[in-house]
Structure formats: C-alpha cells, structure tokens
Design an enzyme around this catalytic site. Structure first.
Site, PDB file in Angstrom:
ATOM      1  CD  GLU A 163     -21.990 -12.016  -5.929  1.00  0.00           C
ATOM      2  OE1 GLU A 163     -22.104 -11.655  -4.750  1.00  0.00           O
ATOM      3  OE2 GLU A 163     -22.064 -11.246  -6.893  1.00  0.00           O
TER       4      GLU A 163
ATOM      5  N   PRO B 224     -11.810  -8.729  -1.330  1.00  0.00           N
ATOM      6  CG  PRO B 224     -13.917  -7.987  -2.000  1.00  0.00           C
ATOM      7  CD  PRO B 224     -12.950  -9.104  -2.172  1.00  0.00           C
TER       8      PRO B 224
ATOM      9  NE  ARG C 156       7.807   2.089  -7.181  1.00  0.00           N
ATOM     10  CZ  ARG C 156       8.262   2.638  -6.062  1.00  0.00           C
ATOM     11  NH1 ARG C 156       8.088   2.045  -4.904  1.00  0.00           N
ATOM     12  NH2 ARG C 156       8.903   3.792  -6.100  1.00  0.00           N
TER      13      ARG C 156
ATOM     14  CG  ASP D 260      14.328   6.257   0.111  1.00  0.00           C
ATOM     15  OD1 ASP D 260      14.217   5.023   0.086  1.00  0.00           O
ATOM     16  OD2 ASP D 260      15.398   6.859   0.162  1.00  0.00           O
TER      17      ASP D 260
HETATM   18  N1  ADE Z   1     -11.430  -8.533  -5.543  1.00  0.00           N
HETATM   19  C1  ADE Z   1     -12.534  -7.762  -5.524  1.00  0.00           C
HETATM   20  N2  ADE Z   1     -12.337  -6.638  -4.826  1.00  0.00           N
HETATM   21  C2  ADE Z   1     -11.045  -6.683  -4.371  1.00  0.00           C
HETATM   22  C3  ADE Z   1     -10.236  -5.820  -3.588  1.00  0.00           C
HETATM   23  N3  ADE Z   1     -10.700  -4.669  -3.101  1.00  0.00           N
HETATM   24  N4  ADE Z   1      -8.977  -6.188  -3.329  1.00  0.00           N
HETATM   25  C4  ADE Z   1      -8.498  -7.355  -3.792  1.00  0.00           C
HETATM   26  N5  ADE Z   1      -9.205  -8.212  -4.529  1.00  0.00           N
HETATM   27  C5  ADE Z   1     -10.467  -7.884  -4.828  1.00  0.00           C
END
Ligand code: ADE
Length: 262
Positions: free
Chosen positions: A132, A104, A170, A185
């Site tokens: 974590e 994240p 893709r 597109d």
């Molecule tokens: N791992 C945990 N949350 C994530 C996210 N939002 N994007 C990519 N990997 C992740």
C-alpha cells in the site's frame, strides 16, 4: 571512437542508477535485452539492483508491517530502506545522490523529466514502493522527488522504474545508433511522430504516399512536418500549446485546421 564512447578529448559520461526493490527479478529481463543491455555493455548506463530485504535484521527478513491506525494493507518499514541508502552513500562517499520514489502520488513523468535525468550527474536512486505505501519518514528524510508514470495504480514501482530508466537511457549520448536516433526527436520538439512506411510501396492496395518515393528531400521534410502536426492536432491537441512552432508550422496548422473543418 566517438566522443560518447570516451574517445580522445572526451570524458565518458555514465548514468548511474541504483534500484531498491523487493522484487529484483521484475527488473532483470528488460535490462538484459536490446538497447538497455547494449547501453550497459558499453558502460553508458550502470544499473545496480538491490533487494531491500537484504537490509533487514530479523530472520524472516521483514520489510513491511501493518499500518498504525488500523487500516488494511501493509506499509514498507523505514529501517531497511534507511540502511540500504546509507550503505549506498557509504560506498560512494564523495558522490551526490538524487533519490526518487516511484509512486502514484508523484508528479507525472514525461519527456522533460527523462531529459533532465539523462543529464543527471548525481547517482540516481529509484525506490520502488510495494504494497500500500512507504513509511512517511522515508519520504520525509530520504526522498528528493516522487514520480508517477500515470494516473493508475501498479502493483509496485518496479515497472515504473523501468520506464524511467528506459526513457532516460535512450537520450544518453551514444546509446542509440544513427538509425535509431532518427526517432529521437519525436516528443523532443513537443509533437507526435509523423507516419513511417517501408517496402513494399503498395501493400494490399494501400500505397505509400508518392512524395516519399519522389527523392525530393525538401518536399519529404515538409510532408513529415505537416503529418506530425496533423497527428498532434488529431490525437493530442493539448501538446500544441507548449510545442516549439515555427512560422511554417503555424501556417501548416492553419491549413490543417481548414482542411479538417471543411
Ligand atoms: N507504483 C504504483 N503505481 C505507480 C505509478 N502509477 N507510477 C509510479 N509508481 C507506481
């Protein structure tokens, strides 16, 4: 045989992806269905899934440990991840690697990332975090890039890795059939898609727009463009600033804005 399939005079290109994960089973289903399966069967996409636990040394196959400094949660240990990536490099000595951590904290994955990855000649390593965190030495020494698929926290990077693989695959030449690539597109020019209709021409009193039944290709083209602009203006006006717009598009937008404010 088409050039994308390695016909005469063409070099077949394959996207090589290695996924490092603690949960290989999460990836198996989506890679064995539909377009991703077909891309793999055609040799356009190769996905090698490796279990990080296979690179542990102890009898419990320990891949995580508690964090220094006493916070709650677990951290992925560096040793198995280093070993896994070193094993990959040893297996493909003359090749280059691009190592991406899914987390994240990464930059937000979008169509441009997908395009760039679909053109990548290096072997792509997708490292899926879990628990974590990943030990910072992994990020510092092994990771070239960090990608997130959105501002929310998943239980692990596996679903994000699948999203990245799917969006890049893709776009590989030869992966989508002619009918499917009609949709290629959407987003390619930075706009949302126009609406689509199929038979019947009238369903429960809801009619397909007359222009689509008219056989007038130019009128259909204009209608589609206008509706793509309308959808973008209504749902994602932020995209318009970066979209590739022609004079005709700008005139249509001005018209749509008048229509909406009136
Ligand atoms: N791992 C945990 N949350 C994530 C996210 N939002 N994007 C990519 N990997 C992740």
């Amino acid at each position: 045989m088409s050039p994308a399939l390695g016909g005469p005079g063409s070099a077949m290109r394959r996207l090589n992806v290695h996924v490092l994960t603690l949960f290989p089973g999460i990836l198996a289903g989506p890679l064995n269905e539909s377009i991703l399966k077909r891309a793999r069967d055609k040799g356009l996409l190769d996905v090698d899934i490796r279990n990080i636990r296979d690179y542990t040394d102890d009898k419990h196959k320990t891949a995580d440990d508690s964090p220094y400094g006493g916070e709650p949660g677990m951290v992925l240990k560096p040793e198995p991840i280093f070993k896994a990536i070193e094993a990959l490099r040893a297996e493909h000595r003359d090749e280059q690697f691009l190592t991406i951590l899914l987390s994240p904290q990464g930059s937000i994955f979008d169509h441009r990332h997908a395009e760039r990855l679909s053109e990548e000649r290096r072997r792509i390593v997708l490292l899926c975090g879990h628990y974590e965190a990943v030990d910072e030495r992994v990020r510092a020494a092994l990771v070239d890039e960090e990608l997130s698929i959105g501002d929310y926290v998943l239980t692990g990077g596996e679903l994000a890795a699948l999203v990245v693989i799917d969006a890049a695959a893709r776009l590989l030449p030869g992966v989508l059939g002619d009918e499917e690539s009609a949709y290629r597109d959407s987003f390619g020019d930075g706009l949302l898609d126009h609406p689509h209709y199929t038979r019947p021409a009238e369903f429960r009193g809801m009619k397909v727009p007359d222009v689509l039944l008219s056989g007038n290709h130019e009128a259909v083209r204009k209608w589609r463009r206008r509706e793509a602009l309308r959808a973008t203006l209504l749902k994602r006006p932020d995209l318009l600033a970066a979209a590739e717009l022609t004079e005709e598009d700008r005139a249509m937008l001005a018209d749509l804005r008048r229509e909406m404010s009136g």
